[in-house]
Design an enzyme around this catalytic site. Sequence first.
Site, PDB file in Angstrom:
ATOM      1  CB  CYS A   1     -31.937  12.003 -15.419  1.00  0.00           C
ATOM      2  SG  CYS A   1     -32.549  11.076 -13.707  1.00  0.00           S
TER       3      CYS A   1
ATOM      4  CB  CYS B   1     -29.611  17.132 -12.836  1.00  0.00           C
ATOM      5  SG  CYS B   1     -28.116  16.251 -13.563  1.00  0.00           S
TER       6      CYS B   1
ATOM      7  CB  CYS C   1     -26.479   8.691 -12.821  1.00  0.00           C
ATOM      8  SG  CYS C   1     -26.073  10.517 -12.356  1.00  0.00           S
TER       9      CYS C   1
ATOM     10  CD  GLN D   1     -10.756  20.621 -12.012  1.00  0.00           C
ATOM     11  OE1 GLN D   1     -11.904  20.606 -11.919  1.00  0.00           O
ATOM     12  NE2 GLN D   1      -9.824  21.120 -11.402  1.00  0.00           N
TER      13      GLN D   1
ATOM     14  CE1 TYR E   1      -6.525  27.181  -1.346  1.00  0.00           C
ATOM     15  CE2 TYR E   1      -5.689  28.568  -2.665  1.00  0.00           C
ATOM     16  CZ  TYR E   1      -6.203  28.454  -1.634  1.00  0.00           C
ATOM     17  OH  TYR E   1      -6.271  29.336  -0.767  1.00  0.00           O
TER      18      TYR E   1
ATOM     19  CB  CYS F   1     -15.469  25.720  -8.269  1.00  0.00           C
ATOM     20  SG  CYS F   1     -14.805  25.453  -6.514  1.00  0.00           S
TER      21      CYS F   1
HETATM   22  N1  SAH Z   1      -5.846  22.334  -9.007  1.00  0.00           N
HETATM   23  C1  SAH Z   1      -6.232  20.911  -8.832  1.00  0.00           C
HETATM   24  C2  SAH Z   1      -7.025  20.864  -7.366  1.00  0.00           C
HETATM   25  C3  SAH Z   1      -8.320  21.965  -7.343  1.00  0.00           C
HETATM   26  S1  SAH Z   1      -9.553  21.624  -6.197  1.00  0.00           S
HETATM   27  C4  SAH Z   1      -6.854  20.335  -9.881  1.00  0.00           C
HETATM   28  O1  SAH Z   1      -7.152  21.042 -10.875  1.00  0.00           O
HETATM   29  O2  SAH Z   1      -7.036  19.079  -9.927  1.00  0.00           O
HETATM   30  C5  SAH Z   1      -8.576  22.491  -4.716  1.00  0.00           C
HETATM   31  C6  SAH Z   1      -7.738  21.658  -3.810  1.00  0.00           C
HETATM   32  O3  SAH Z   1      -7.323  22.483  -2.813  1.00  0.00           O
HETATM   33  C7  SAH Z   1      -8.075  20.254  -3.125  1.00  0.00           C
HETATM   34  O4  SAH Z   1      -7.188  19.381  -3.757  1.00  0.00           O
HETATM   35  C8  SAH Z   1      -8.120  20.685  -1.835  1.00  0.00           C
HETATM   36  O5  SAH Z   1      -7.687  19.512  -1.068  1.00  0.00           O
HETATM   37  C9  SAH Z   1      -7.109  21.996  -1.571  1.00  0.00           C
HETATM   38  N2  SAH Z   1      -7.136  22.765  -0.720  1.00  0.00           N
HETATM   39  C10 SAH Z   1      -8.205  23.164   0.377  1.00  0.00           C
HETATM   40  N3  SAH Z   1      -7.976  23.977   1.337  1.00  0.00           N
HETATM   41  C11 SAH Z   1      -6.499  24.180   0.952  1.00  0.00           C
HETATM   42  C12 SAH Z   1      -5.760  25.087   1.592  1.00  0.00           C
HETATM   43  N4  SAH Z   1      -6.100  25.871   2.632  1.00  0.00           N
HETATM   44  N5  SAH Z   1      -4.490  25.125   1.124  1.00  0.00           N
HETATM   45  C13 SAH Z   1      -3.984  24.390   0.303  1.00  0.00           C
HETATM   46  N6  SAH Z   1      -4.994  23.423  -0.560  1.00  0.00           N
HETATM   47  C14 SAH Z   1      -6.001  23.397   0.005  1.00  0.00           C
END
Ligand code: SAH
Length: 453
Positions: free
Chosen positions: A75, A84, A162, A286, A315, A411
């Site tokens: 890029c 990046c 991009c 993701q 989450y 992450c």
């Molecule tokens: N496991 C999913 C999402 C992971 S990202 C996947 O792989 O697609 C993290 C997620 O946590 C997001 O959707 C975000 O909205 C949520 N999140 C953030 N803080 C939170 C909390 N305190 N309790 C529950 N979920 C939460």
Amino acid sequence: MKSNIKLNNTYTLTIQDMGHSGEGIGRINNFTIFVDKSVIGDKVEVKIIALKKNYGMGKVIKYIEHSPYRTTPKCSIASQCGGCQIQNIQYEKQLELKKKIVKDNLERIGGLSDIKVHDVIGMEEPFRYRNKGQFPIGYKNKEIQLGFYMTKSHEIVPCDACQIQHETSDVILQKIKAIIKKHNITIYNEKTGKGNLRHIITKVAYATEEMMLILVTNGKELPNKEAFIHDIIKEMPFITSLIQNINTKKSNVILGPKNITLYGKPTITDKIKDIAFNISPQSFYQVNPIQTEKLYEKALEYANLTGEETVFDLYCGIGTITLFLAQKAKKVIGVEIVQEAVKDAQKNAKQNQIDNVEFHAGKAEDIVPKLYKQGAQADVVVVDPPRKGCDEILLSTIADMQPNSIVYISCNPSTLARDLKYLSKKGYKTQEVQPVDMFPHTMHVEAVTLLTK
Ligand code: SAH
């Protein structure tokens, strides 16, 4: 030793490591110096431009030797764009660096030194992998600027192609400015809070090629709305969802609470393996579909399900991992804070005819203690928190529930290390860690960890 180092003096050093934002790190007599525009393996002459108690900042005066790990970025704006940070480092070396970051964090923050950290699972073709782009829009010298923020700034680096995004997002970057101009859509100004269009977001489903374009605006009004929509779809007929998101707040948060479907469907549908997922504008999904499969496979392998287990997926977003777990478990309970994502998750379960799942909307640290008090049990717990990691109340409740194993998807290696340390005090041993490269050419590191009781 800091005492020997003087502000404005020049020194020669070799870059031995990389920092969070892709800056080089070298040492003078064991004193840490951060050096912008350098990569691991460079030998540089630097002028000391800042000196703090524990570290200094050096500016490159001269490259004495270029690192053997350097490569020419694909890029042309890679050195200015904040996206990046390390496209100028060979991909194999990027993977090595990421493994080292995980190991270092586990040791330094987690006090975990003899943990098996596997080699990072990388991509065969580490370009054009992203399914989501967020492009700020601005105004400079009477021209619309659309692209990315520079590192540590809100100045926009214009971009019309991009290399890490899906190709269709390039087409949008190339065509949308003329349409905005033709219909006199005003551009938002961060300083004054005036003007309308703030951000452009693209989401592509790689499996189905459905595409969502989100226009984030400062108000509900869109002058020439019908003609504007008509031109967007005429020029870019591959768009299947055109969404207006309204964000009137003066803040760095990109999306506001309200979405209006201007054209097409309110969601796009993607597929991971044999499961289809609806994705709303607000929902997390993701960003790297190829690596997501590898990440989820690892998480499933670590969960080691037989069909008899009750599993928590905390989450859970739109229920992606939940539904994969559900195919191998007795029951899976998903918890997610974003209401819209929970609705997607419920719809996704129904459409895929998976009925051994239930979803709860709310904070994991509120919902899980409540369910535990009501008698809920877990054999396996999966957590996949955002960068700040898990709340301590949540971790202590998980430990009280005594699952056989915990699968932690992270992450951010520093909060991962902190949380693993806490869990180890509660009797959960970290068995192994598998990093997966979800974000080639950036310093972001993703990892799946298995803990057992
Ligand atoms: N496991 C999913 C999402 C992971 S990202 C996947 O792989 O697609 C993290 C997620 O946590 C997001 O959707 C975000 O909205 C949520 N999140 C953030 N803080 C939170 C909390 N305190 N309790 C529950 N979920 C939460």
